[in-house]
Design a protein around this motif. Structure first.
Motif, PDB file in Angstrom:
ATOM      1  N   ARG A   1     -21.194  -9.469  -6.206  1.00  0.00           N
ATOM      2  CA  ARG A   1     -20.512 -10.171  -5.115  1.00  0.00           C
ATOM      3  C   ARG A   1     -20.112 -11.577  -5.536  1.00  0.00           C
ATOM      4  NH1 ARG A   1     -20.551  -7.738  -0.169  1.00  0.00           N
ATOM      5  NH2 ARG A   1     -22.010  -6.000   0.188  1.00  0.00           N
ATOM      6  N   GLU A   2     -20.859 -12.174  -6.445  1.00  0.00           N
ATOM      7  CA  GLU A   2     -20.547 -13.528  -6.899  1.00  0.00           C
ATOM      8  C   GLU A   2     -19.332 -13.574  -7.806  1.00  0.00           C
ATOM      9  OE1 GLU A   2     -23.880 -16.114  -8.214  1.00  0.00           O
ATOM     10  OE2 GLU A   2     -25.172 -14.471  -7.521  1.00  0.00           O
ATOM     11  N   SER A   3     -18.786 -12.408  -8.185  1.00  0.00           N
ATOM     12  CA  SER A   3     -17.616 -12.392  -9.071  1.00  0.00           C
ATOM     13  C   SER A   3     -16.392 -13.010  -8.402  1.00  0.00           C
ATOM     14  CB  SER A   3     -17.292 -10.949  -9.468  1.00  0.00           C
ATOM     15  OG  SER A   3     -16.790 -10.229  -8.351  1.00  0.00           O
ATOM     16  N   GLY A   4     -16.369 -12.992  -7.075  1.00  0.00           N
ATOM     17  CA  GLY A   4     -15.197 -13.484  -6.355  1.00  0.00           C
ATOM     18  C   GLY A   4     -14.115 -12.444  -6.173  1.00  0.00           C
ATOM     19  N   ALA A   5     -14.351 -11.212  -6.671  1.00  0.00           N
ATOM     20  CA  ALA A   5     -13.352 -10.158  -6.523  1.00  0.00           C
ATOM     21  C   ALA A   5     -13.226  -9.744  -5.058  1.00  0.00           C
ATOM     22  CB  ALA A   5     -13.735  -8.951  -7.372  1.00  0.00           C
ATOM     23  N   THR A   6     -12.010  -9.474  -4.631  1.00  0.00           N
ATOM     24  CA  THR A   6     -11.755  -9.017  -3.262  1.00  0.00           C
ATOM     25  C   THR A   6     -11.711  -7.499  -3.261  1.00  0.00           C
ATOM     26  OG1 THR A   6     -10.448 -11.023  -2.829  1.00  0.00           O
ATOM     27  CG2 THR A   6     -10.180  -9.180  -1.310  1.00  0.00           C
ATOM     28  N   LEU A   7     -12.788  -6.888  -2.760  1.00  0.00           N
ATOM     29  CA  LEU A   7     -12.934  -5.445  -2.807  1.00  0.00           C
ATOM     30  C   LEU A   7     -13.371  -4.918  -1.445  1.00  0.00           C
ATOM     31  CD1 LEU A   7     -14.920  -5.260  -6.172  1.00  0.00           C
ATOM     32  CD2 LEU A   7     -12.496  -4.756  -5.874  1.00  0.00           C
ATOM     33  N   ASP A   8     -13.070  -3.659  -1.198  1.00  0.00           N
ATOM     34  CA  ASP A   8     -13.527  -3.036   0.037  1.00  0.00           C
ATOM     35  C   ASP A   8     -15.044  -2.873   0.008  1.00  0.00           C
ATOM     36  OD1 ASP A   8     -11.111  -2.297   1.716  1.00  0.00           O
ATOM     37  OD2 ASP A   8     -10.520  -1.500  -0.234  1.00  0.00           O
ATOM     38  N   GLU A   9     -15.654  -2.956   1.177  1.00  0.00           N
ATOM     39  CA  GLU A   9     -17.108  -2.976   1.273  1.00  0.00           C
ATOM     40  C   GLU A   9     -17.749  -1.684   0.799  1.00  0.00           C
ATOM     41  OE1 GLU A   9     -20.697  -4.776   1.813  1.00  0.00           O
ATOM     42  OE2 GLU A   9     -18.688  -5.678   1.893  1.00  0.00           O
TER      43      GLU A   9
ATOM     44  N   TYR B   1      -8.217  -3.512   1.155  1.00  0.00           N
ATOM     45  CA  TYR B   1      -7.693  -4.140  -0.056  1.00  0.00           C
ATOM     46  C   TYR B   1      -7.178  -3.108  -1.060  1.00  0.00           C
ATOM     47  CZ  TYR B   1     -10.339  -7.951   2.029  1.00  0.00           C
ATOM     48  OH  TYR B   1     -10.833  -8.881   2.916  1.00  0.00           O
ATOM     49  N   ALA B   2      -7.890  -2.002  -1.208  1.00  0.00           N
ATOM     50  CA  ALA B   2      -7.409  -0.948  -2.100  1.00  0.00           C
ATOM     51  C   ALA B   2      -6.228  -0.235  -1.463  1.00  0.00           C
ATOM     52  CB  ALA B   2      -8.529   0.049  -2.380  1.00  0.00           C
ATOM     53  N   ASP B   3      -5.379   0.354  -2.297  1.00  0.00           N
ATOM     54  CA  ASP B   3      -4.304   1.207  -1.808  1.00  0.00           C
ATOM     55  C   ASP B   3      -4.929   2.450  -1.172  1.00  0.00           C
ATOM     56  OD1 ASP B   3      -1.394   2.196  -1.892  1.00  0.00           O
ATOM     57  OD2 ASP B   3      -2.476   3.754  -2.978  1.00  0.00           O
ATOM     58  N   GLN B   4      -4.505   2.814   0.040  1.00  0.00           N
ATOM     59  CA  GLN B   4      -5.132   3.948   0.726  1.00  0.00           C
ATOM     60  C   GLN B   4      -4.925   5.244  -0.039  1.00  0.00           C
ATOM     61  OE1 GLN B   4      -7.119   3.789   3.613  1.00  0.00           O
ATOM     62  NE2 GLN B   4      -7.596   5.864   2.913  1.00  0.00           N
ATOM     63  N   ASN B   5      -3.795   5.362  -0.711  1.00  0.00           N
ATOM     64  CA  ASN B   5      -3.535   6.533  -1.537  1.00  0.00           C
ATOM     65  C   ASN B   5      -4.562   6.641  -2.661  1.00  0.00           C
ATOM     66  OD1 ASN B   5      -1.643   7.530  -4.128  1.00  0.00           O
ATOM     67  ND2 ASN B   5      -1.350   8.723  -2.272  1.00  0.00           N
ATOM     68  N   GLU B   6      -4.830   5.524  -3.318  1.00  0.00           N
ATOM     69  CA  GLU B   6      -5.842   5.514  -4.376  1.00  0.00           C
ATOM     70  C   GLU B   6      -7.235   5.774  -3.806  1.00  0.00           C
ATOM     71  OE1 GLU B   6      -7.342   2.672  -8.075  1.00  0.00           O
ATOM     72  OE2 GLU B   6      -6.320   1.769  -6.368  1.00  0.00           O
ATOM     73  N   MET B   7      -7.516   5.193  -2.647  1.00  0.00           N
ATOM     74  CA  MET B   7      -8.815   5.397  -2.009  1.00  0.00           C
ATOM     75  C   MET B   7      -9.069   6.885  -1.775  1.00  0.00           C
ATOM     76  SD  MET B   7     -11.536   3.837  -0.611  1.00  0.00           S
ATOM     77  CE  MET B   7     -11.240   2.260   0.229  1.00  0.00           C
ATOM     78  N   SER B   8      -8.090   7.569  -1.196  1.00  0.00           N
ATOM     79  CA  SER B   8      -8.273   8.970  -0.813  1.00  0.00           C
ATOM     80  C   SER B   8      -8.302   9.912  -2.014  1.00  0.00           C
ATOM     81  CB  SER B   8      -7.158   9.405   0.139  1.00  0.00           C
ATOM     82  OG  SER B   8      -7.152   8.617   1.311  1.00  0.00           O
ATOM     83  N   LEU B   9      -7.456   9.639  -3.024  1.00  0.00           N
ATOM     84  CA  LEU B   9      -7.263  10.598  -4.111  1.00  0.00           C
ATOM     85  C   LEU B   9      -8.079  10.289  -5.362  1.00  0.00           C
ATOM     86  CD1 LEU B   9      -3.386  11.020  -3.862  1.00  0.00           C
ATOM     87  CD2 LEU B   9      -5.164  12.478  -2.868  1.00  0.00           C
ATOM     88  N   ILE B  10      -8.504   9.032  -5.547  1.00  0.00           N
ATOM     89  CA  ILE B  10      -9.205   8.651  -6.769  1.00  0.00           C
ATOM     90  C   ILE B  10     -10.615   8.110  -6.494  1.00  0.00           C
ATOM     91  CG2 ILE B  10      -9.181   7.115  -8.774  1.00  0.00           C
ATOM     92  CD1 ILE B  10      -7.095   9.306  -8.941  1.00  0.00           C
ATOM     93  N   LEU B  11     -10.751   7.210  -5.545  1.00  0.00           N
ATOM     94  CA  LEU B  11     -12.034   6.533  -5.342  1.00  0.00           C
ATOM     95  C   LEU B  11     -13.040   7.366  -4.545  1.00  0.00           C
ATOM     96  CD1 LEU B  11     -10.616   2.973  -4.556  1.00  0.00           C
ATOM     97  CD2 LEU B  11     -11.331   3.913  -6.780  1.00  0.00           C
TER      98      LEU B  11
END
Length: 294
Positions: A152-160, A197-207
């Protein structure tokens, strides 16, 4: 019954012979990886790019060697795994000292760094997947002990959801009793329209697919697991053939997340009844066991 899912090819709009010189691309990527590793201890900028370059080479090797039957392909995957793990070894120790990390058959004294932008939850998942593929228990142990607070300290903006996924994998690997709690949060966080923050397409198909695959591993039902693996590879193909730019990217040649969870399934005695270039056979079967001192 074995299900076969062939890997996608290049789009019809691409003249492969004239537009894509695979041999030259591999040579260039190999030279770039070697150069970045030469400067790994002294150049923070190159170090921050080293994992993506090493993984690009590993994927590109699988274009010409889809079964990963050549030693150079295994070496490329091991190198990517070593680079990713080194990032977290360097970041997890107090700044001002050094840590010994083995990368490409060389023990390197690397400076400790503390939190870094590239040392985030997304890259942690990639590093953990690579260590699963390479069956490197020592590195998996080390990655499982990386504090989520550091990510979390990286500062990256990521979905929870991704922090729940990290905690799921860490708790599983360390034998904690809160795996179900974290896994439920990860699944809930990847539902429809959940991405901020992530692309919803990537979320559903890859992540999302590796998460549900992991759930199937925990249930230890071969039929359910293999059905989910077929879905994951088909979704991977859908994502990486969405447009011409994706279709020519070497990032789509191997389905890293599904491959990693399939390797875990095999180690736990589940039969993998799916064949695909997205799951290079020698990587899935750990055919190169012991060939490199990692």
């Amino acid at each position: 019954m074995v299900t076969r899912i062939p890997r996608h090819g290049y789009p019809p709009s691409i003249d492969v012979e004239n537009d894509i010189d695979t041999a030259a691309g591999l040579e260039g990527l190999t030279e770039t990886v070697n150069w970045q590793l030469e400067e790994f201890d002294s150049s923070p900028d190159l170090r921050a790019r080293a994992l993506s370059t090493a993984l690009a080479l590993a994927n590109a090797r699988c274009e010409v060697d889809p079964d990963a039957s050549q030693f150079e392909t295994w070496e490329a995957w091991v190198t990517a795994m070593q680079v990713g793990s080194a990032w977290f070894a360097m970041a997890s120790r107090p700044e001002g000292s050094t840590v010994t990390c083995r990368i490409k058959e060389k023990d390197r004294q690397l400076p400790t760094t503390g939190p870094q932008p590239h040392v985030n939850a997304g890259s942690w998942v990639t590093a953990f997947y690579l260590a699963l593929v390479c069956r490197d228990v020592e590195r998996l142990n080390e990655l499982a002990r990386v504090p989520v607070s550091l990510l979390r300290e990286s500062g990256a903006t990521l979905d929870e959801y991704i922090y729940s996924w990290v905690e799921t994998l860490q708790s599983f690997w360390l034998g904690r009793d809160d795996v179900a709690t974290h896994l439920t949060a990860a699944v809930d966080g990847t539902g429809p329209n959940s991405a901020r923050y992530a692309d919803q397409n990537e979320m559903s198909l890859i992540l999302y697919p590796p998460i549900i695959l992991f759930y199937r591993v925990l249930r230890a039902d071969p039929a359910e697991f293999n059905e989910a693996l077929v879905d994951a590879l088909n979704w991977h193909k859908t994502y990486w053939t969405w447009d011409d730019d994706r279709q020519i990217s070497n990032r789509g040649f191997v389905a890293l997340g599904p491959l990693a969870i399939a390797c875990l399934a095999k180690e736990r005695g589940l039969p993998v009844e799916v064949e695909s270039e997205y799951l290079p056979k020698a990587l899935l079967d750990f055919a190169w066991r012991g060939e490199i001192d990692t």
